[in-house]
Design an enzyme around this catalytic site. Structure first.
Site, PDB file in Angstrom:
ATOM      1  N   HIS A 173       0.881  -1.407   0.163  1.00 30.71           N
ATOM      2  CA  HIS A 173      -0.291   0.029   0.154  1.00 30.71           C
ATOM      3  C   HIS A 173       0.754   1.521  -0.130  1.00 30.71           C
ATOM      4  CE1 HIS A 173      -3.504   2.353   0.241  1.00 30.71           C
ATOM      5  NE2 HIS A 173      -3.163   3.457   1.145  1.00 30.71           N
ATOM      6  N   ARG A 202     -13.277  13.712   5.266  1.00 32.06           N
ATOM      7  CA  ARG A 202     -11.821  14.719   5.823  1.00 32.06           C
ATOM      8  C   ARG A 202     -11.533  14.593   4.836  1.00 32.06           C
ATOM      9  NH1 ARG A 202      -8.656   9.209   6.683  1.00 32.06           N
ATOM     10  NH2 ARG A 202      -7.141  10.753   6.932  1.00 32.06           N
ATOM     11  N   ASP A 230     -14.718   3.660   7.292  1.00 21.78           N
ATOM     12  CA  ASP A 230     -13.894   4.353   6.058  1.00 21.78           C
ATOM     13  C   ASP A 230     -14.180   5.151   5.124  1.00 21.78           C
ATOM     14  OD1 ASP A 230     -10.732   5.220   5.896  1.00 21.78           O
ATOM     15  OD2 ASP A 230     -11.229   3.679   4.308  1.00 21.78           O
ATOM     16  N   SER A 244      -7.138   4.433   8.430  1.00 16.28           N
ATOM     17  CA  SER A 244      -8.079   4.188   7.417  1.00 16.28           C
ATOM     18  C   SER A 244      -7.055   3.067   6.404  1.00 16.28           C
ATOM     19  CB  SER A 244      -7.789   5.848   6.572  1.00 16.28           C
ATOM     20  OG  SER A 244      -8.246   5.702   5.593  1.00 16.28           O
ATOM     21  N   LYS A 303      -8.745  -1.311   6.658  1.00 21.45           N
ATOM     22  CA  LYS A 303      -8.783  -1.668   5.088  1.00 21.45           C
ATOM     23  C   LYS A 303      -7.939  -2.788   4.581  1.00 21.45           C
ATOM     24  CE  LYS A 303      -8.840   2.256   3.228  1.00 21.45           C
ATOM     25  NZ  LYS A 303      -8.587   3.703   2.906  1.00 21.45           N
TER      26      LYS A 303
END
Ligand code: URA
Length: 425
Positions: free
Chosen positions: A82, A168, A161, A183, A187
């Site tokens: 990620h 946000r 999220d 966040s 996931k």
């Protein structure tokens, strides 16, 4: 329990209790806590922070808001990557098939771009026919048959999220380290990967502008992953200048295919290989040779199968923007700086990104770089080419660029600094 007392606790720098956190995440997901109340709480968290116990509970509550996936039926070990987001960050595209070619399964649930950072799904959607939306069964099937899948996360994964991230984004609260960490990790943990490598970007084009903030974010995420049984490693990587020579959807797909064909810009190859080694190591495939898989075409074979399995035509011509505008070097010397954020904003204004979630993106729009920091440039040579279908956007994009680069007259060319700055495990 009520939202106002939870907001007051954090506003007054208190520690949120596990019960407060579980309640507020659940009630927000169900619509009982209003957007304006969650905005106030997110701002209080941005200003006053959360400790590690609060962040772990917040993450667990977001995971519990949806389903947990499992890759237990696959014969290969799963490993995922990620990135916290940057300019020209197309690394997922060559990386997922490369790691799959080395024996791992790579379930890459990706997002769309928002603001100046690009999104992996927007990039892949520039390939004619390619589909980002797969059912869980289709996703498992592509993963099982090709070894890699890049697709949109389903609505069932951490729905808290999804709602909170969108909020946000419009309330100036994206940059809170506890909120970014929870966040991303909610996931990834809900997705069920066995191993995870985090590419935490640092520099002007990243959410984290300083190495200290990037370290804090990385170590928070590594601790969250490790405590949940996911082997997690983070690399802190440079985002002061764009990655590679392109920022924009189809432009970045083209560059990714060049990497899979054994070429491509040095920094993109370097980071792809560094992340591949970490992902394979974390998956227990220590003898794998990603360099060989790039050179012998096996990574390209997986790419072609993966794109076809999602309806895309790997041989189709990629879209090209209708109009180009070339910016030339105003003087001769060495390019000492080319700012990632400014290039990202220009690409976004040209149509590569979106201002609101529902906006369309242009496949061909973006910025092409003709030199990188350390290169010699000659007065009048092309420095940047701007691409768009809508030439009226050039003026607005150009406003992002004055002051975005420095040329030192008579300077000595220098080698680029390594992309990977630190490793946190
Ligand atoms: N990416 C995410 O998924 N969440 C964030 O908060 C920031 C980047």
């Amino acid at each position: 329990m009520d939202a106002i007392s939870v907001i007051r606790t954090k506003r007054d720098r208190g520690e949120l209790s596990p019960e407060q956190i579980d309640w507020v995440i659940d009630a927000y997901t169900r619509g009982e806590v209003a957007d304006e109340q969650m905005s106030a709480l997110a701002m209080a968290i941005l200003l006053n922070g959360m400790n590690r116990t609060e962040i772990a509970r917040w993450t667990a509550a977001m995971i519990a808001s949806g389903e947990r996936m499992s890759f237990g039926t696959l014969s290969r070990p799963t490993t995922d990557k990620h990135s916290t987001g940057g300019v020209g960050d197309k690394i997922t595209l060559p990386l997922a098939p490369l790691v799959a070619a080395c024996g791992a399964a790579v379930p890459q649930l990706s997002g769309r771009g928002l603001g100046h950072t690009g999104g992996t799904l927007d990039k892949l959607e520039s390939i004619p026919g390619w589909r980002a939306l797969l059912s869980n069964a289709e996703m498992l099937d592509v993963l099982d048959t090709t070894g890699a899948v890049i697709c949109a996360a389903g609505d069932g994964l951490a729905p808290a999220d999804k709602k909170l991230y969108a909020l946000r984004d419009v309330t100036g609260t994206v940059e809170a380290i506890p909120l970014i960490a929870s966040s991303i990790m909610s996931k990834k943990i809900a997705e069920g990967t066995g191993a995870l490598v985090l590419d935490v970007k640092v520099g002007s084009g990243a959410f984290m502008k300083t190495i200290e903030d990037a370290r804090e974010l990385a170590s928070t995420m590594v601790a969250l992953g490790t405590d949940s049984g996911v082997r997690t490693v983070a690399l802190l990587t440079d985002m002061s200048t764009p990655l590679g020579l392109t920022a924009g959807n189809a432009l970045e797909v083209r560059e990714s295919v060049e990497v899979l064909a054994g070429g491509g810009p040095k920094d993109v190859v370097e980071l792809t290989l560094a992340l591949a080694r970490e992902m394979l190591d974390a998956a227990g495939l220590k003898d794998a040779d990603p360099e060989k898989a790039l050179a012998d075409g096996s990574a390209m074979d997986v790419w072609r199968r993966m794109i076809s399995a999602q309806g895309g035509d790997p041989d189709a011509a990629l879209p090209v923007a209708r109009e180009q505008h070339v910016i030339t070097a105003p003087s001769s010397g060495v390019l000492t700086r080319l700012d990632a954020y400014d290039v990202g904003v220009a690409a976004w204004r040209l149509g590569a990104g979106r201002a609101r979630k529902e906006d369309p993106v242009q496949a061909g729009a973006g910025v092409e770089l003709h030199a990188k920091p350390g290169d010699i440039v000659t007065e009048g040579q092309p420095l940047l080419t701007l691409h768009t279908d809508t030439p009226e956007k050039f003026a607005y994009a150009l406003q992002a660029l004055p002051g975005s680069y420095d040329i030192a007259p008579g300077g000595t060319p220098f080698a680029a600094t390594p992309v990977v700055r630190e490793r946190i495990a």
